[in-house]
Design an enzyme around this catalytic site. Structure first.
Site, mmCIF file in Angstrom:
data_model
loop_
_atom_site.group_PDB
_atom_site.id
_atom_site.type_symbol
_atom_site.label_atom_id
_atom_site.label_comp_id
_atom_site.label_asym_id
_atom_site.label_seq_id
_atom_site.Cartn_x
_atom_site.Cartn_y
_atom_site.Cartn_z
ATOM 1 N N GLU A 6 23.458 30.547 -39.397
ATOM 2 C CA GLU A 6 23.525 31.412 -38.202
ATOM 3 C C GLU A 6 23.774 30.570 -36.958
ATOM 4 O O GLU A 6 23.005 29.653 -36.638
ATOM 5 C CB GLU A 6 22.234 32.234 -38.068
ATOM 6 C CG GLU A 6 22.401 33.329 -37.039
ATOM 7 C CD GLU A 6 21.200 34.277 -36.957
ATOM 8 O OE1 GLU A 6 20.394 34.341 -37.921
ATOM 9 O OE2 GLU A 6 21.081 34.938 -35.914
ATOM 10 N N LYS A 54 11.818 38.140 -37.676
ATOM 11 C CA LYS A 54 13.073 37.610 -38.225
ATOM 12 C C LYS A 54 13.520 36.415 -37.394
ATOM 13 O O LYS A 54 13.952 35.387 -37.932
ATOM 14 C CB LYS A 54 14.152 38.695 -38.231
ATOM 15 C CG LYS A 54 15.427 38.302 -38.975
ATOM 16 C CD LYS A 54 16.399 37.490 -38.142
ATOM 17 C CE LYS A 54 17.636 37.114 -38.950
ATOM 18 N NZ LYS A 54 18.563 36.272 -38.162
ATOM 19 N N ASP A 75 10.236 26.007 -51.285
ATOM 20 C CA ASP A 75 10.519 27.337 -51.811
ATOM 21 C C ASP A 75 10.415 28.348 -50.677
ATOM 22 O O ASP A 75 9.322 28.810 -50.330
ATOM 23 C CB ASP A 75 9.491 27.632 -52.929
ATOM 24 C CG ASP A 75 9.773 28.938 -53.636
ATOM 25 O OD1 ASP A 75 10.394 29.828 -53.028
ATOM 26 O OD2 ASP A 75 9.347 29.076 -54.792
ATOM 27 N N HIS A 83 24.261 34.214 -27.513
ATOM 28 C CA HIS A 83 24.738 34.397 -28.886
ATOM 29 C C HIS A 83 26.251 34.417 -28.952
ATOM 30 O O HIS A 83 26.850 33.833 -29.832
ATOM 31 C CB HIS A 83 24.244 35.746 -29.426
ATOM 32 C CG HIS A 83 23.000 35.620 -30.223
ATOM 33 N ND1 HIS A 83 22.753 36.402 -31.317
ATOM 34 C CD2 HIS A 83 21.947 34.805 -30.105
ATOM 35 C CE1 HIS A 83 21.589 36.079 -31.814
ATOM 36 N NE2 HIS A 83 21.078 35.118 -31.101
HETATM 37 P P1 NDP Z 1 5.576 20.397 -59.822
HETATM 38 O O1 NDP Z 1 5.486 21.191 -61.060
HETATM 39 O O2 NDP Z 1 6.782 19.515 -59.686
HETATM 40 O O3 NDP Z 1 4.211 19.541 -59.709
HETATM 41 C C1 NDP Z 1 3.989 18.641 -58.675
HETATM 42 C C2 NDP Z 1 4.479 17.233 -59.079
HETATM 43 O O4 NDP Z 1 4.318 16.349 -58.000
HETATM 44 C C3 NDP Z 1 3.697 16.662 -60.254
HETATM 45 O O5 NDP Z 1 4.619 16.086 -61.141
HETATM 46 C C4 NDP Z 1 2.849 15.574 -59.603
HETATM 47 O O6 NDP Z 1 2.651 14.480 -60.455
HETATM 48 C C5 NDP Z 1 3.734 15.155 -58.490
HETATM 49 N N1 NDP Z 1 3.039 14.472 -57.384
HETATM 50 C C6 NDP Z 1 3.355 13.210 -56.948
HETATM 51 N N2 NDP Z 1 2.597 12.888 -55.913
HETATM 52 C C7 NDP Z 1 1.774 13.925 -55.667
HETATM 53 C C8 NDP Z 1 0.769 14.175 -54.691
HETATM 54 N N3 NDP Z 1 0.468 13.271 -53.767
HETATM 55 N N4 NDP Z 1 0.136 15.360 -54.702
HETATM 56 C C9 NDP Z 1 0.448 16.291 -55.625
HETATM 57 N N5 NDP Z 1 1.388 16.122 -56.592
HETATM 58 C C10 NDP Z 1 2.055 14.950 -56.615
HETATM 59 O O7 NDP Z 1 5.601 21.311 -58.521
HETATM 60 P P2 NDP Z 1 4.569 22.364 -57.984
HETATM 61 O O8 NDP Z 1 3.400 22.545 -58.892
HETATM 62 O O9 NDP Z 1 4.323 21.995 -56.577
HETATM 63 O O10 NDP Z 1 5.416 23.732 -58.040
HETATM 64 C C11 NDP Z 1 6.440 23.951 -57.098
HETATM 65 C C12 NDP Z 1 7.621 24.586 -57.794
HETATM 66 O O11 NDP Z 1 7.215 25.770 -58.471
HETATM 67 C C13 NDP Z 1 8.695 25.005 -56.837
HETATM 68 O O12 NDP Z 1 9.936 24.598 -57.368
HETATM 69 C C14 NDP Z 1 8.608 26.521 -56.838
HETATM 70 O O13 NDP Z 1 9.846 27.104 -56.527
HETATM 71 C C15 NDP Z 1 8.168 26.799 -58.254
HETATM 72 N N6 NDP Z 1 7.516 28.075 -58.557
HETATM 73 C C16 NDP Z 1 7.158 28.984 -57.595
HETATM 74 C C17 NDP Z 1 6.578 30.179 -57.943
HETATM 75 C C18 NDP Z 1 6.163 31.107 -56.847
HETATM 76 O O14 NDP Z 1 6.178 30.768 -55.686
HETATM 77 N N7 NDP Z 1 5.736 32.346 -57.168
HETATM 78 C C19 NDP Z 1 6.314 30.523 -59.344
HETATM 79 C C20 NDP Z 1 6.651 29.447 -60.267
HETATM 80 C C21 NDP Z 1 7.242 28.286 -59.881
HETATM 81 P P3 NDP Z 1 1.529 14.516 -61.623
HETATM 82 O O15 NDP Z 1 2.027 15.458 -62.647
HETATM 83 O O16 NDP Z 1 1.478 13.117 -62.056
HETATM 84 O O17 NDP Z 1 0.264 15.000 -60.993
#
Ligand code: NDP
Length: 442
Positions: free
Chosen positions: A81, A274, A290, A389
Site C-alpha cells: 500500500e 485497519k 505469522d 494518499h
Molecule cells: P517452532 O516449531 O519452529 O519451534 C521453535 C523453535 O525455535 C524450536 O526449534 C526451538 O529449538 C527454537 N529456538 C531456538 N532458540 C530459541 C529460544 N531462545 N526460545 C525458544 N525457542 C528457540 O516454532 P513455534 O513453536 O514458535 O511455532 C511457530 C510456527 O507455528 C509459525 O510458523 C506459525 O505459523 C505456526 N503455527 C501457527 C498456528 C496458529 O497460529 N494457530 C497453528 C500451527 C502452527 P528447540 O526445539 O531446541 O527448543
C-alpha cells in the site's frame, strides 16, 4: 550520520541500501542481496510449502527512525500500500520530536486449550477437581515434552479450566487452558505438541476414573492471547500538529474526538484499526512472523468487552497542550522458530531492527502502531486523507497505464497537477503526450 538525518525518499534504491551499509545496519552481502532483489528463492519456497510454484513479492521499505524507550529503531516494513511507510515515517517523526514512545510488555504467555465433551452434569465437579489436584503433575508432564524450552527458562506456567456451552442447546464442553512461556519463539508448534501429550494422558484418565464416555475434541493453541500484552504510549505537543488551516491545538482536539468516535462506532472502529494494522502487518510480515495469528488475536481483543472498538486511544489536555496516545495489543511474536530462520529476508530485517528480543519486537510493533494511527488521524481531521494518499496513488496509476522508470514520477506529478478529474484514460493520454514530446526531442 544518523539514519534520521537522511532524506531517503530522495535517494535512489541503490543509494538507500548503500547508506544503510555506511550506517552499519547492513553488511556488504546483505546489501548485495537487496540490490539484486534476492528475496525468497524458488528452491526455498518449494521446501517451505506444498505445491509451490515460486515466491510472491511485496515492496520492502523502512521507517528510518522510531524511538521506543529511548532507543532508536530502523523499522523494516513489507507492504504493497503506497501511503503506509510515508505515514508511519511522518507519525514517527512527530513522536520522536516529543521524546519517542514508551512501551512495556506486561506479560508474554501463549495460551492453548484442550476441549472435552461427553460427560454428564454430575461429572463436572469431579472434572474440575481432578485437574486442580493434578496441576503440578500436569505442568511437569508438559515441561517434560519440551525440556529444551525449560532449559531456556521457559515452559508451562499455569493450567486452569472452565465449562462452556449448554447441554440443552447442543453440547457442553470442559476446556482446559495452558499458559506457556515460549521464550523467543511464537510457540504455536511447541504448544500444540505439548497439548497433544496432555490431551492423550487426560482423556485416558477421565475415561478410566470419571466417565468412559468422555472424549477429547481437540488440542490447539489459541490465537486469542490476552496473556501476552504490550502497551505503548506517547505524548505530543498539540502545537506541532497544525495543518489543513487548523491550529495545532485544534487538530489535537479533533484527534481526541476521532479516537472517541472509534470507541462508539463500529464502522469507524474497523477503519481506525485497519490503519493501525497497516503498520503492524507490514512489520510482522517483514520479520517472518505469522501475521494471520496477529490479526486474529488483535481483532478478538478489540471486541473483548462485546463491542468492537478502536485499539489506539488519544486524549487532549488543552491547558497543557498535550495530546496523549496509548495502545495495548495482544501479540505473540517470535525472533526464532517457524520460517523466521529460513527466510533470508526476515533475517536481514531482524538485523535492520538491531536483533531485538521477541518482547522488544512487541514493543516496537506497538510503538509503530501508535505512529501509524497518529499520522492517519492527523491527516483525517486536518487536511483530509486524500491529500497525502493521492500523490502516492498517482504513482500506482502511472504504473497501471504502463509508465516506465523516470516516466512514473513525471506522470504522477502531471496527474497531481491536473485541473480535470483523474482517470486511467487521462493517465494514458498524458503518457502518450509525454512519449510523443520525447520522440520529437530525439
Ligand atoms: P517452532 O516449531 O519452529 O519451534 C521453535 C523453535 O525455535 C524450536 O526449534 C526451538 O529449538 C527454537 N529456538 C531456538 N532458540 C530459541 C529460544 N531462545 N526460545 C525458544 N525457542 C528457540 O516454532 P513455534 O513453536 O514458535 O511455532 C511457530 C510456527 O507455528 C509459525 O510458523 C506459525 O505459523 C505456526 N503455527 C501457527 C498456528 C496458529 O497460529 N494457530 C497453528 C500451527 C502452527 P528447540 O526445539 O531446541 O527448543
Amino acid at each position: 550520520m544518523s539514519s534520521k538525518r537522511i532524506n531517503y525518499s530522495k535517494l535512489s534504491r541503490e543509494d538507500r541500501i548503500q547508506s544503510l551499509v555506511q550506517l552499519g545496519y547492513l553488511n556488504a552481502d546483505q546489501a548485495q542481496s537487496l540490490i539484486n532483489n534476492q528475496g525468497l528463492s524458488a528452491q526455498l519456497a518449494d521446501q517451505m510449502i506444498e505445491n509451490a510454484v515460486g515466491s510472491y513479492g511485496l515492496p520492502l521499505g523502512f521507517v528510518p527512525q522510531l524511538i521506543v524507550n529511548h532507543q532508536d529503531y530502523l523499522i523494516p516494513m513489507a507492504t504493497e500500500e503506497a501511503s503506509v511507510i510515508a505515514a508511519a515515517s511522518f507519525g514517527s517523526q512527530i513522536i520522536n520530536r516529543n521524546g519517542g514512545c514508551q512501551a512495556e510488555v506486561t506479560q508474554s504467555l501463549l495460551t492453548g486449550q484442550i476441549a472435552f465433551y461427553g460427560f454428564d452434569p454430575q461429572d463436572e465437579d469431579r472434572l474440575t477437581e481432578f485437574v486442580n489436584q493434578d496441576q503440578d503433575r500436569l505442568l511437569a508432564l508438559a515441561n517434560q515434552v519440551k525440556p529444551s524450552l525449560l532449559a531456556r527458562g521457559g515452559g508451562a506456567r499455569h493450567i486452569y479450566t472452565t465449562f462452556k456451552g449448554e447441554a440443552s442447546q447442543g453440547t457442553r464442553f470442559f476446556i482446559l487452558y495452558l499458559d506457556l512461556d515460549s521464550q523467543e519463539a511464537m510457540g504455536a508448534n511447541t504448544m500444540n505438541t505439548i497439548l497433544e501429550v496432555l490431551k492423550d494422558e487426560l482423556v485416558a484418565r477421565f475415561q478410566d476414573q470419571i466417565n468412559p464416555e468422555i472424549q477429547a475434541l481437540m488440542a490447539i493453541l489459541s490465537n486469542y492471547s490476552p496473556q501476552s500484552l504490550v502497551t505503548a504510549s506517547c505524548q505530543i505537543k498539540g502545537r506541532q500538529l497544525k495543518g489543513g488551516g487548523l491550529k495545532g491545538g485544534q487538530v489535537a482536539q479533533r484527534i481526541a474526538l476521532a479516537s472517541q468516535l472509534a470507541q462508539v462506532d463500529r464502522y469507524r472502529a474497523t477503519t481506525h484499526n485497519k490503519g493501525i494494522m497497516n503498520g503492524i502487518d507490514a512489520l510482522v510480515l517483514a520479520t517472518g512472523n505469522d501475521w494471520r495469528a496477529v490479526e486474529a488475536g488483535i481483532h478478538a481483543y478489540a471486541s473483548q468487552d462485546g463491542h468492537y472498538r478502536g485499539l489506539a486511544q488519544w486524549s487532549y489536555d488543552g491547558e497543557a497542550d498535550l495530546l496523549t496516545g496509548q495502545i495495548t495489543l495482544p501479540l505473540t511474536l517470535g525472533t526464532v522458530g517457524g520460517s523466521i530462520a529460513n527466510h533470508p529476508q526476515a533475517q536481514i530485517n531482524l538485523d535492520l531492527l538491531g536483533r531485538p528480543t521477541s518482547q522488544e519486537l512487541m514493543m516496537v510493533v506497538a510503538g509503530l502502531a501508535l505512529a501509524q494511527n497518529l499520522a492517519a488521524l492527523r491527516a483525517l481531521v486536518a487536511e483530509g486523507i486524500q491529500a497525502g494518499h493521492m500523490s502516492l496513488q498517482y504513482r500506482n496509476l502511472a504504473l497501471q497505464v504502463g509508465a516506465q522508470d523516470q516516466e512514473v514520477a513525471e506522470l504522477a506529478q502531471a496527474l497531481k497537477d491536473s485541473q480535470i478529474p483523474v482517470s486511467q484514460d487521462l493517465a494514458r493520454q498524458i503518457l502518450a503526450d509525454m512519449r510523443a514530446k520525447q520522440e520529437d526531442k530525439s
